[in-house]
Design an enzyme around this catalytic site. Structure first.
Site, PDB file in Angstrom:
ATOM      1  CG  ASN A  50      -4.979   4.227   9.879  1.00 31.92           C
ATOM      2  OD1 ASN A  50      -5.219   5.023   8.881  1.00 31.92           O
ATOM      3  ND2 ASN A  50      -3.768   4.455  10.544  1.00 31.92           N
ATOM      4  N   GLY A  81       1.261  -1.356  -0.136  1.00 31.11           N
ATOM      5  CA  GLY A  81      -0.074  -0.325  -0.024  1.00 31.11           C
ATOM      6  C   GLY A  81       1.025   1.282  -0.208  1.00 31.11           C
ATOM      7  CB  THR A  82       4.055   2.047   1.687  1.00 29.01           C
ATOM      8  OG1 THR A  82       3.075   1.657   2.659  1.00 29.01           O
ATOM      9  CG2 THR A  82       5.200   3.498   1.823  1.00 29.01           C
ATOM     10  CB  SER A  96      -2.420  -2.581   1.750  1.00 29.16           C
ATOM     11  OG  SER A  96      -1.316  -3.818   2.105  1.00 29.16           O
ATOM     12  CB  ALA A  97      -2.362  -8.648  -0.851  1.00 28.67           C
ATOM     13  CG  HIS A  98      -0.639  -6.519   5.350  1.00 27.84           C
ATOM     14  ND1 HIS A  98      -0.508  -5.887   5.973  1.00 27.84           N
ATOM     15  CD2 HIS A  98      -0.234  -5.462   4.516  1.00 27.84           C
ATOM     16  CE1 HIS A  98      -0.005  -5.220   6.283  1.00 27.84           C
ATOM     17  NE2 HIS A  98       0.020  -4.360   4.869  1.00 27.84           N
ATOM     18  CB  THR A 156      11.260  -9.533 -11.078  1.00 27.21           C
ATOM     19  OG1 THR A 156      12.315  -9.398 -12.105  1.00 27.21           O
ATOM     20  CG2 THR A 156      10.805 -11.561 -10.893  1.00 27.21           C
ATOM     21  CB  CYS A 193       4.055   3.509  19.031  1.00 28.49           C
ATOM     22  SG  CYS A 193       4.483   2.501  20.117  1.00 28.49           S
TER      23      CYS A 193
HETATM   24  N1  PLP Z   1      -2.614   3.123   4.215  1.00 27.91           N
HETATM   25  C1  PLP Z   1      -3.301   3.117   5.206  1.00 27.91           C
HETATM   26  C2  PLP Z   1      -4.352   3.658   5.402  1.00 27.91           C
HETATM   27  C3  PLP Z   1      -2.797   2.236   5.713  1.00 27.91           C
HETATM   28  O1  PLP Z   1      -3.679   1.147   6.694  1.00 27.91           O
HETATM   29  C4  PLP Z   1      -1.448   1.217   5.731  1.00 27.91           C
HETATM   30  C5  PLP Z   1      -0.828  -0.046   6.326  1.00 27.91           C
HETATM   31  O2  PLP Z   1      -0.983   0.220   7.852  1.00 27.91           O
HETATM   32  C6  PLP Z   1      -1.168   1.435   4.252  1.00 27.91           C
HETATM   33  C7  PLP Z   1      -1.319   2.802   3.337  1.00 27.91           C
HETATM   34  C8  PLP Z   1       0.243   0.821   4.264  1.00 27.91           C
HETATM   35  O3  PLP Z   1      -0.059  -0.187   3.602  1.00 27.91           O
HETATM   36  P1  PLP Z   1       1.694  -1.233   3.252  1.00 27.91           P
HETATM   37  O4  PLP Z   1       1.873  -1.762   4.738  1.00 27.91           O
HETATM   38  O5  PLP Z   1       0.731  -2.402   2.684  1.00 27.91           O
HETATM   39  O6  PLP Z   1       2.661  -0.387   3.661  1.00 27.91           O
END
Ligand code: PLP
Length: 379
Positions: A146, A73-74, A194-196, A232, A320
């Site tokens: 989040n 996601g980042t 983000s998959a996780h 890749t 934190c």
């Molecule tokens: N955006 C939001 C709202 C999130 O909660 C998070 C992860 O905590 C991210 C982006 C980042 O995603 P990733 O952990 O896949 O880099």
């Protein structure tokens, strides 16, 4: 005392990986192959990537060719913020660091939009920022927060952004798999996933475009992902992401309803047990799985440790780092005083959560509040 099975109530940090996902990741690893190779192994790997692209596209109502796989996601947020030729960035005050940090780096004059006490962004402030911004601007507003789970009125935000000739990016990392997501109606030009966060593996995500956009790649090299993201492909991760997306889509309505009932029950019981407790964003439309709440008299770091001692995993609702809890920028933006925000924890449920988990949480909550096994509050 024998330890009971641990209770996981931290799905917004990372979801529990589904068995079918583990199997898909293992199968892709056993199979091997580089998705760019033209031989047998490469073709199988390519098929796994393209199948997953369709599954991820289906989760959000997108065209598969507009799904750009990333390393999470980042990275998807960074690609959106840095990849579009925007002359001004306008982001909400409650964005994740994955949006706030690149936005401020990329545009030191970025406008930070305030939110109200319920966590909803100030739409007149958005109108004003867009009216005075050089064009084209890029607005970035997350669909679901989040920490609090608060949802933003995306179609309305999209309508405002587009009226001013701006793009709208939405970080949908927490929304995907928890509420329905449809790029056709969301109003965003591009979204991050983000998959996780939806039961898939860590370290894989996607930036999904609503229509073809001229996006400057941030990773250049081999030209993978139609030149939008070289490197890749993480075939096992992407295969797992696809399976997680398909499961999330199939199970969403029933899961949201079940988890929503558990979360509401948890909040009702917390508020009944502790009249001084407070739930943040409760009056706003929210994700069904998330609760941001504060316990009177106990700092979040103390609570997280005390819950952990009885086998319950939750998060501090605050950022934190280096072992020091600082008050959450999200709660601060909602007008919550520092002292109170430092007591906020985040409880987030998911597909493995049960009524028994909520019972265990409540028992622990009452014991911690009453001071059993109490540790002094951090200064
Ligand atoms: N955006 C939001 C709202 C999130 O909660 C998070 C992860 O905590 C991210 C982006 C980042 O995603 P990733 O952990 O896949 O880099």
């Amino acid at each position: 005392m024998t330890a009971a099975t641990p209770v996981y109530l931290d799905y917004n940090a990372t979801g529990r990986v589904r068995p079918a996902v583990i199997e898909a990741v293992a199968e892709a690893m056993r199979q091997g192959g580089n998705a760019s190779s033209i031989h047998h192994f490469g073709r199988i790997a390519r098929k796994k990537v393209e199948d997953a692209r369709e599954q991820v596209a289906a989760l959000v109502g997108a065209r598969p060719e507009l799904v750009v796989f990333t390393g999470g996601g980042t990275e998807a947020d960074n690609l959106a913020i840095r990849g579009l030729p925007a002359k001004r960035l306008i982001v909400s005050a409650i964005e994740h660091g994955a949006v706030l940090a690149p936005a401020l780096l990329h545009d030191p004059k970025a406008v930070i939009l305030p939110v109200d006490g319920a966590g909803a962004i100030d739409l007149p402030a958005l109108e004003a920022a867009l009216a005075s911004a050089p064009r084209p601007a890029l607005v970035s507003v997350m669909y679901a927060n989040n920490e609090t789970g608060v949802l933003q009125p995306m179609p309305r935000i999209g309508e405002i952004a587009h009226r001013h000739g701006a793009w709208l990016h939405s970080d949908c990392v927490q929304a995907a798999g928890k509420v329905p997501l449809d790029l056709g109606t969301l109003g965003a030009d591009l979204i991050s996933l983000s998959a996780h966060k939806l039961g898939g593996p860590q370290g894989v995500g996607a930036l999904v475009l609503a229509a073809d956009l001229d996006l400057a790649a941030q990773n250049v090299g081999g030209g993978q992902e139609r030149g939008r993201r070289s490197g890749t492909e993480n075939v096992p991760g992407i295969a797992g992401f696809g399976v997680a997306a398909a499961l999330a889509k199939a199970e969403l309505p029933a899961l949201a309803e079940r988890v929503g009932r558990l979360r509401d029950d948890l909040e009702r019981r917390v508020l009944a047990a502790s009249p001084g407790a407070r739930v943040y964003g409760r009056q706003a439309p929210r994700l069904p799985n998330t609760s941001s709440l504060s316990m009177p008299g106990r700092n979040a770091d103390v609570q997280v440790m005390a819950f952990d001692l009885v086998g319950i995993a939750i998060s501090a609702g605050a950022a934190c780092s280096s072992g020091k809890v600082s008050a959450s920028h999200v709660l601060a933006a909602m007008g919550i005083e520092d002292d109170e925000a430092k007591r906020a924890i985040r409880v987030s449920l998911g597909w493995q959560s049960s009524a028994g988990d909520v019972d265990r949480f409540l028992t622990a909550w009452q014991a911690i509040e009453a001071g059993c096994g109490r540790q002094p509050d951090a200064a």
